[in-house]
Design an enzyme around this catalytic site. Structure first.
Site, short mmCIF file in Angstrom:
data_model
loop_
_atom_site.label_atom_id
_atom_site.label_comp_id
_atom_site.label_asym_id
_atom_site.label_seq_id
_atom_site.Cartn_x
_atom_site.Cartn_y
_atom_site.Cartn_z
N CYS A 50 0.81 -1.21 0.00
CA CYS A 50 0.00 0.00 0.00
C CYS A 50 0.85 1.27 0.00
CB CYS A 50 -0.95 0.01 1.19
SG CYS A 50 -0.11 -0.12 2.78
N GLY A 115 5.02 -5.83 11.08
CA GLY A 115 5.40 -7.18 10.71
C GLY A 115 4.78 -7.74 9.45
N GLN A 120 4.06 -9.94 2.79
CA GLN A 120 4.03 -9.36 1.45
C GLN A 120 5.27 -9.77 0.66
OE1 GLN A 120 3.67 -5.44 3.04
NE2 GLN A 120 1.45 -5.36 2.80
N GLY A 192 -13.24 -6.04 1.95
CA GLY A 192 -12.08 -6.72 1.37
C GLY A 192 -11.77 -7.98 2.16
#
Length: 617
Positions: A50, A115, A120, A192
């Site tokens: 993001c 964390g 990701q 989401g």
């Protein structure tokens, strides 16, 4: 080949640029495919979160690699190269490794120490492996970065320095109050069902919200997440610290109805357009309160994430100056009648005789007497005398100002202005998506509080750094040195393997020649001779090959592989074939690990652990 990273993040680019440059899942796949198809790059991986977009590649030319990767980022993000270039940063070789390990430890995150960046990174590696764009270098790099990040969190207190972006955002919504206490008993809506949304849902559930609703375009994913939350947080034995969360899933079409019931909304989707418009939120607030959701007045506190703001009108406020008119030497009716005709304040109610409406247009003598009264002085106009407290020059200046401007500033300190109480927000919104899910105009609505990536970036700029950050930086520096040494050592490995293969061929050839010259040898004799020759060759090669690996691991040791090939006249194509076979083996092993957790327990010696950490795998 060398590691190169080109990217942009919240540290280099404004949120508006990051929002426009955000890559969808399909765009990331196409970017990886185009990168490895480009001439300078042999491997590629994309880390897109993001608040950052980074393209990692193994390139053979620095300048050509920078130009190609920058162009590809611009093409696939939709932001022109000239506009994007000022916000891009470039790291190469050791600096690229150092940057990536810092990212993995959370040192480069918006919230230091968070964390979820490890998850990701793991996802980015899995995507590159699935598309076969990650070779030996990027597999080693990403897997060791995961291990370094885990080490930083387990060996230091970096978790105390920061928190997840979700927790930080919720604390901003709660205006600094403990998020758990503020959330307890509230109704929450999560829009989401990806990794960030799942983290948000779990955080809300642990905080003890009374109800948790999950909405997603793919309803099955929302159902799975809701079922998992209900299992983990809603079916536990009753204990003082346990929570009892009612979790359920709804389709996206039900979001408008759920907004009228929710107290807290967290949105993080991959949508390219707005999920919640200002009109939709206004209707939800109106349905919640029964009153229209009016906008805050211009000039009121309407910044994103700055609270619910003040009222939209001020007509009910007390006058700006309130005082007693007893003893004033002026004739009110005469004062107002002599004011400048057409003045916007003529005859205005709520102004005292000490305000500008009362003294506008007065002559100097009248102003002098008014000033004396204001300063608790006295003036006897019949004798033309005044007390020493009256400043003639100040009165003359007031008269000149009145004649020129039609008004004079008030000389008495005004009474405190009564403030309209700020209503508590009935709807708190946290937007963690990039590009944004929630219209920024929402923050102008009364009764609504919005925190988004932009406001989080501003709030985190002054966040205190924990002492453990220095320890993490030392870990990163040590691990970078270990990784570089391992890569240099690995660079010479194909040459050593090719040398030993050549030696084995020489042994086999000589044994075959011996069989031709001494055909009477039995199997036992032939075996003894063969074993002896092999031991001689191994002993001769052992010290040089071990030493050359040690030397190659040191700075400046890259030339030892070339020296070894030259000394033993090794075929370059043979060395390249060994290297390709090693890469194929690594790709196969990485694919086999694709569905596993890249934790410390799954790392083997091929991941080049530093000496002080060997044995922890």
């Amino acid at each position: 080949m060398s590691l190169l990273v080109v990217g942009l993040s919240h540290r280099s680019a404004p949120v508006s640029v990051l929002e426009r440059a955000a890559l969808s899942a399909d765009a990331q796949i196409k970017l990886l495919q185009d990168t490895v198809a480009a001439e300078p790059a042999a491997e590629a991986a994309v880390l897109a979160t993001c608040n950052r977009i980074e393209l990692y590649a193994d390139v053979d030319k620095f300048h050509a690699g920078v130009a190609e990767l920058s162009t590809l980022l611009a093409q696939h993000s939709g932001v022109g190269l000239e506009e994007l270039t000022p916000y891009l940063y470039v790291h190469y070789e050791d600096r690229a490794v150092h940057h990536f390990f810092s990212v993995a430890c959370g040192l480069d995150s918006m919230v230091v120490g968070e964390g979820q960046i490890l998850g990701q990174i793991k996802d980015a590696l899995a995507t590159a492996q699935e598309l076969h764009t990650a070779g030996r270098l990027l597999n080693d790099l990403f897997q060791q970065a995961l291990r370094v990040g885990k080490r930083a969190h387990s060996e230091t207190g970096i978790d105390r320095a920061g928190q997840s972006l979700v927790t930080f955002g919720l604390e901003q919504l709660s205006s600094g109050a403990p998020a758990d206490a503020w959330l307890k008993g509230k109704r929450a809506l999560v829009i989401g069902a990806g990794s960030m949304s799942s983290l948000a849902a779990a955080t809300l559930a642990r905080a003890g919200v009374a109800e948790l609703v999950v909405a997603n375009r793919t309803f099955d994913r929302a159902e799975r997440l809701a079922a998992l939350l209900a299992e983990q947080y809603g079916q536990r034995p009753a204990e003082p610290d346990d929570v009892d969360v009612l979790a359920r899933a709804v389709p996206m079409e039900s979001v408008p109805d759920e907004l009228t019931r929710a107290d807290v909304v967290v949105s993080c989707t991959g949508a390219t357009g707005l999920v919640l418009t200002a009109d939709l939120v206004a209707e939800a607030v109106e349905g919640r309160t029964g009153a229209p959701a009016v906008e805050r007045a211009a000039g009121s506190d309407s910044g994103s994430g700055s609270g619910s703001g003040s009222g939209s009108v001020r007509s009910g406020l007390p006058p700006t100056s309130v005082g007693s008119e007893d003893g004033c030497p002026l004739d009110l009716s005469a004062a107002q009648g002599s004011a400048v005709q057409g003045s916007a304040v003529q005859g205005a109610s709520g102004f005292s005789v000490m305000g500008e409406a009362a003294v506008a247009g007065m002559d100097a003598a009248t102003l002098e007497q008014h000033a004396a009264w204001v300063d608790n002085g006295t003036v006897d106009r019949r004798e033309g005398r005044r007390t020493p407290e009256i400043d003639t020059e100040a009165v003359a200046a007031l008269a000149a100002a009145a004649a020129t401007l039609g008004r004079v500033p008030e000389r008495r300190r005004p009474e405190p202005v009564a403030e309209v109480p700020r209503p508590l927000p009935v709807l708190s919104l946290l937007d963690l998506a990039m590009p944004r899910d929630i219209d920024a105009a929402v923050h102008r609505l009364l009764g609504v509080r919005l925190v988004d990536i932009e406001s989080l970036a501003e709030a985190s700029a002054d966040a205190p750094m924990a002492a453990d950050v220095d320890q993490v930086r030392r870990i990163v520096s040590d691990e970078v040195a270990a990784f570089d040494a391992a890569q240099r050592a690995a660079h010479i490995t194909p040459t050593v393997v090719a040398l030993r293969a050549m030696a084995a061929d020489v042994v086999a050839s000589e044994i075959a020649r011996l069989d031709g010259r001494l055909p009477g040898l039995d199997d036992k004799q032939r075996g003894e001779i063969t074993q002896t020759v092999r031991r001689v060759v191994d002993k001769l090669l052992h010290a040089p090959t071990v030493r050359v690996k040690q030397l190659a691991a040191e700075p400046g040791g890259a030339g030892y592989a070339d020296a070894l090939r030259t000394l033993f006249d090794l075929d370059a194509e043979t060395v390249a074939a060994v290297s390709r076979a090693d890469d194929d083996s690594r790709d196969h092993n990485s694919a086999a690990l694709g569905g596993l957790d890249f934790g410390r327990e799954n790392f083997d010696s091929n991941n080049f652990e530093s000496a002080e950490n060997r044995g922890r795998a």
